[in-house]
Design an enzyme around this catalytic site. Structure first.
Site, PDB file in Angstrom:
ATOM      1  CG  LEU A  46      -1.909  -1.089   1.442  1.00  0.00           C
ATOM      2  CD1 LEU A  46      -2.659  -1.143   2.682  1.00  0.00           C
ATOM      3  CD2 LEU A  46      -2.751  -1.203   0.088  1.00  0.00           C
ATOM      4  CG  ASP A  47      -0.379   4.575  -2.304  1.00  0.00           C
ATOM      5  OD1 ASP A  47      -0.833   4.899  -1.273  1.00  0.00           O
ATOM      6  OD2 ASP A  47      -0.864   4.872  -3.330  1.00  0.00           O
ATOM      7  CB  THR A  48       2.741   7.382   1.520  1.00  0.00           C
ATOM      8  OG1 THR A  48       4.144   6.737   1.066  1.00  0.00           O
ATOM      9  CG2 THR A  48       2.969   8.247   2.688  1.00  0.00           C
TER      10      THR A  48
END
Length: 330
Positions: free
Chosen positions: A101-103
């Site tokens: 999952l990205d930031t």
């Protein structure tokens, strides 16, 4: 003989999931969990120091100097094996990460410890679908499709109704269903394709473009709306772009305010450990729960397959019987 720390580590080998908060990189989550696991493993009671026999000179008085050296066999601990000399028993453990999952995203993040990394690779070689909840807002477009990006356009949204939104979602879902069939390497007219469709196993072989297998609106309060998405081989950036395209289809603009993963394969939000539970004891409990759930689901899958095949055979039998009856009636 295995030490208590090694026995604890063997119980930690497997898969589990945590809840990754938004604004935190997945590497920081992994490193925090690895640090907590190392603390838990090295806090296990250490084994008593081994002893060895040494010949030590006995103290003597000056009057006994002429009698020579007197030694005795004494059992002493081996200080080279002391934890203060050798350091912690575990200095590094491998914690693998599943679908990242990205930031800016939050939700279920699957992790693996030890031999669980092989199981993690096997887990993602299958057709793993994921569920997401997308928080979106009409009226704005940004350069990165998020509400934190640079605003490039503003538009009206008063003409948008829930029925219009539902029609656009149905259109997108239909296009992706055709894509799903295109990437499937099975003849759609075969019995195998029918059986796989009944079991929900129909999907692309290997890598493919992102595919939405389900898309619906669960909240509509203009300008805000919430989407629930089921997908394959996606990225969070792709999902934000979908929100942007939905706005364009509705002759407006839309931006994504948040992306939350609610399910990754077998793992759901109910299974995810929050930050306060990223400890060795809680991780061990989560891994044991995963193993028990996996064992319980194996016979159920076989039963479902048998039931699906039996239902198919019953339907075929009924069809054949009806044809026979029609022939007799004629």
């Amino acid at each position: 003989m295995a030490t208590p720390a090694i026995r604890t580590f063997r119980k930690l080998e497997g898969l589990f999931c945590v809840y990754k908060p938004a604004g935190v990189h997945w590497k920081l989550v992994r490193d925090s969990i690895e640090t907590n696991l190392l603390k838990g493993l090295n806090a296990a009671p250490s084994q008593p120091l081994p002893h060895e026999v040494r010949l030590l000179a006995q103290p003597r008085h000056e009057s006994e100097a002429s009698k020579g050296l007197t030694v005795s066999a004494v059992s002493v601990p081996v200080l080279s094996k002391h934890p203060l000399v050798t350091g912690p028993e575990f200095q590094h453990i491998r914690v693998g990460v599943g679908h990242r999952l990205d930031t800016f995203s939050s939700g279920v993040l699957v992790l693996a410890v030890g031999n669980g990394n092989k199981a993690l690779n096997d887990f993602y070689t299958t057709r793993v679908t994921r569920d997401y909840t997308l928080e979106a807002e009409f009226g704005t477009a940004t350069d990165n499709f998020t509400n934190t990006g640079r605003v490039v356009e503003r538009s009206t949204y008063d003409h948008i109704t829930q029925d219009k939104l539902e029609r656009v979602l149905s259109m997108l879902e239909g296009v992706n269903q055709k894509t799903l069939l295109t990437y499937s390497s099975i003849d759609m007219r075969s019995q195998e394709a029918y059986e796989m469709a009944v079991q929900g196993l129909l999907g692309p072989e290997g890598k493919s473009t992102p595919i939405l297998t389900g898309l619906r609106c669960i909240r509509f309060q203009p300008p805000n709306f919430t989407l629930e998405v089921q997908c394959l081989n996606e990225t969070q950036k792709y999902l934000r772009k979908i929100v942007h395209e939905i706005g364009l289809e509705l002759r407006s603009t839309a931006v994504c305010n948040g992306v939350r993963c609610t399910r990754d394969g077998l793992f759901t939000l109910q299974d995810a450990l929050i930050h306060h539970h990223w400890t060795a004891a809680d991780v061990m409990q989560a891994i044991q729960l995963y193993h028990s759930t996996k064992k319980n689901k194996k016979p159920s899958k076989a039963a479902n397959k048998t039931s699906a095949l039996q239902t198919s055979e019953d339907n075929i039998t009924e069809t054949q019987q009806s044809e026979i009856n029609d022939g007799v009636a004629r």
